[in-house]
Design a protein around this motif. Structure first.
Motif, short mmCIF file in Angstrom:
data_model
loop_
_atom_site.label_atom_id
_atom_site.label_comp_id
_atom_site.label_asym_id
_atom_site.label_seq_id
_atom_site.Cartn_x
_atom_site.Cartn_y
_atom_site.Cartn_z
N ASP A 74 0.85 -1.18 0.00
CA ASP A 74 0.00 0.00 0.00
C ASP A 74 0.89 1.24 0.00
O ASP A 74 2.08 1.19 0.29
N LYS A 75 0.28 2.36 -0.31
CA LYS A 75 1.05 3.60 -0.45
C LYS A 75 1.62 4.07 0.88
O LYS A 75 2.71 4.64 0.93
N ALA B 234 -4.68 -5.65 -6.28
CA ALA B 234 -5.14 -4.27 -6.51
C ALA B 234 -3.95 -3.32 -6.53
O ALA B 234 -3.87 -2.42 -7.38
N PHE B 235 -3.01 -3.53 -5.61
CA PHE B 235 -1.84 -2.66 -5.56
C PHE B 235 -0.99 -2.81 -6.81
O PHE B 235 -0.51 -1.82 -7.37
N GLU C 77 -2.62 -0.83 -9.52
CA GLU C 77 -2.46 0.61 -9.34
C GLU C 77 -1.03 1.04 -9.68
O GLU C 77 -0.80 2.12 -10.24
N ARG D 153 0.89 -0.43 -11.73
CA ARG D 153 1.18 -0.85 -13.11
C ARG D 153 2.38 -1.78 -13.17
O ARG D 153 3.26 -1.65 -14.02
#
Length: 614
Positions: A261-262, A301-302, A305, A307
């Motif tokens: 995650d970010k 999902a990460f 996001e 790419r």
């Protein structure tokens, strides 16, 4: 509170201040390089030499140590004199004054295209060395040319990586954002207390594997150390850890991980990695698996996001296909997953980080293998029953001492790409024609038997081990797998084919008289890395031992050189193949090429762009 972009701007400003030649080094640091800061319990490798002189000496001789270095007359391998070859119209005028190295970009007319910049850092010393320039803008930028150690010449950086043929672009900030994660010890892009890029030590030093040494050094130097226990000093000895944790020490760098995650990424940006040797690596980083469905929903999902394309790292069946990521291969291996106790595989089952002076002198640093582990000895430690001669012959179906009786060639074939060559897979598997077909990956059998088809391999595996024969099309059934890799494969497969055609055991088994047309085809390839590998394979022929390509030239100039040398030579002399080989390798009885089949297969080439992220 300053945000991450503000902090990043701050570090760029600080670096810009360091990167002027007039600025005095801060805290004893050289200008324009990451700040070496001893904090968080790190004391530096020099503190280890006092008690561990032999281990320190072997580490000193390893390529781990020289992964990143400050420039000096001892560490810079390239001669910084004169001018480099021109690449895409730009050459570099080089200069050295003591331990200071500079490069100035020049146009075709010799005019300066930019300011003279100082070399701030070096990466690599084994295969090639990359030079990071401290630009006036305050960022580290790679020179587009690297020094190739074996060739002793400047070559384009892009020739060393398998990527689509595109114009050279600047590589800015990559060391701070990417390389620092593994090419230095305890690195942080923007350290929270200094605002600067900082490392505990350049290169992969003692504390990268043993953990911060401050408590241990204090214990050892204390007068009462003989009366106190060493336990609790924080020092980790990886080969004393249980296998999973031991492998994670290596896996912290030799694996494909993401933060998940970010927020975790932002925390690393300012605080560095939380992992320390002996910890559970999975607690702070997410290991990326090769098949989409084997990753958790949040991780998928990460990856979307961010790419991150799995195809840049893995074969379609999930096996890792790029070098430097051996941990991903290891954890998928039955020997790791199903082994127990001493029979559970870890990196240190085969490799060792320290060796005797004698072994160091014999080139131990090439792969840091334990003595006797470059061959069947690596497997017989656990599979001792197969060491009995009758069992060995029954298992391998090959003559003792042949390349086909070497466990590693069958169970760890050269299906990983990196460093402009093929490297052994670290997912320990058994040859299987159906798996090779589904994954689009070379079968171990066909990497030795380059003159045989996948159909031939399927028949042998069915006969020897009872494998079910997969459904193959006519070409897969009859045409040599190496021919299909070279003519119809994607760029990654063509790179492996170019290497396999030069692998001496395969050349001995398969003969070489039929190979020149494939080698010349690969020398004409659009991808720089494929041509570079094929150049070394071409040199395997005595008449072409001096053959070379200049990868700085335009593609058509390189192709013309191939046409005038390698291609012209075999057209004049013809090809040779035995009667049993001819159909499979496209050679007619008169020694000419079956051009109709060649053109048909070449027309099926997989031209999708390939970028392998080694």
């Amino acid at each position: 509170m300053v945000g991450s972009l503000g902090l990043f701007s701050l570090v760029l400003g600080l670096l810009a201040a360091w990167q002027t030649e007039q600025t005095e080094p801060a805290r004893g640091q050289s200008p324009a390089r990451a700040l070496e800061l001893r904090d968080e319990g790190y004391v530096g490798s020099g503190a280890c030499r006092e008690c561990h002189a032999k281990n320190h000496a072997s580490w000193q001789a390893s390529f781990h140590r020289t992964m990143t270095q400050a420039p000096s007359s001892a560490s810079v391998l390239a001669p910084f004199t004169g001018t480099t070859p021109a690449l895409e119209g730009v050459a570099w005028r080089l200069a050295q004054a003591g331990d200071a190295f500079h490069a100035t970009p020049l146009g075709p007319d010799g005019a300066e295209l930019g300011p003279r910049t100082r070399v701030a850092l070096l990466t690599g010393s084994h295969h090639y060395q990359i030079y990071w320039l401290a630009t006036p803008a305050g960022v580290l930028e790679q020179m587009p040319l690297v020094w190739h150690v074996g060739e002793a010449r400047w070559i384009p950086r892009k020739s060393m990586f398998l990527m689509p043929p595109t114009p050279t672009l600047p590589e800015s900030d990559r060391w701070q954002e990417v390389c620092i994660k593994c090419h230095a010890t305890n690195g942080t892009a923007v350290h929270e207390s200094t605002g600067a890029t900082r490392v505990a030590e350049l290169g992969i030093a003692c504390e990268a594997c043993h953990g911060p040494g401050e408590k241990h050094v204090a214990w050892r130097r204390a007068a009462e150390s003989k009366e106190t226990e060493e336990s609790g000093t924080g020092l980790v000895v990886p080969d004393e850890l249980e296998p999973t944790r031991s492998a994670q020490v290596c896996g912290q760098c030799h694996g494909i991980h993401v933060f998940g995650d970010k927020a975790a990424h932002e925390a690393w940006f300012q605080e560095g990695f939380a992992f320390r040797p002996g910890d559970d690596l999975a607690a702070t980083r997410r290991l990326v698996r090769g098949r989409t469905e084997t990753n958790a929903d949040a991780l998928r999902a990460f990856l979307g996001e961010a790419r991150i394309e799995l195809a840049d790292y893995f074969w379609p069946d999930g096996e890792v296909r790029v070098s430097g990521r051996e941990y991903n291969g290891l954890v998928e291996s039955p020997c790791f997953q199903r082994g127990t106790g001493e029979r559970q595989l870890s990196c240190l089952s085969c490799h060792e980080m320290h060796a005797s002076e004698e072994r160091v002198a014999r080139g131990w640093n090439r792969d840091q293998l334990q003595d006797g582990k470059d061959g069947p000895g690596a497997c017989l430690a656990c599979h001792a029953a197969l060491g009995e001669p009758a069992a060995w012959r029954a298992h391998t179906h090959h003559a003792t001492g042949s390349s086909g009786s070497d466990c590693l060639n069958c169970h760890m074939p050269y299906t990983t790409y990196g460093l402009a060559k093929a490297i052994r897979s670290h997912t320990i598997t058994s040859p299987n024609a159906a798996t090779a077909l589904a994954a689009g990956r070379p079968s171990a059998c066909n990497q030795c038997h380059l003159d045989r088809s996948l159909g031939w391999t399927a028949d042998k595996l069915a006969e020897w081990y009872g494998h079910e024969r997969p459904t193959l099309d006519a070409d897969q059934d009859t045409i040599a797998a190496s021919v299909l890799w070279s003519l119809t494969g994607d760029a990654g497969l063509r790179a492996l084919a170019a290497w396999s055609l030069g692998w001496e055991p395969a050349r001995t088994v398969s003969g070489t008289g039929w190979m020149p047309y494939l080698v010349s085809t690969l020398l004409l390839d659009e991808y720089d890395a494929v041509r570079w590998i094929a150049m070394h394979t071409a040199r395997c022929e005595p008449r072409d031992v001096g053959f070379t390509l200049d990868p700085c030239l335009e593609l058509e100039e390189q192709r013309n050189h191939v046409r005038e040398t390698i291609l012209s030579a075999w057209l004049q002399t013809g090809l040779s193949a035995s009667e049993s080989q001819r159909e499979a390798v496209l050679v007619r009885p008169d020694g000419t090429l079956d051009e109709a089949s060649f053109r048909r297969l070449y027309g099926r080439r997989d031209n999708r762009p390939v970028s392998l992220r080694e």
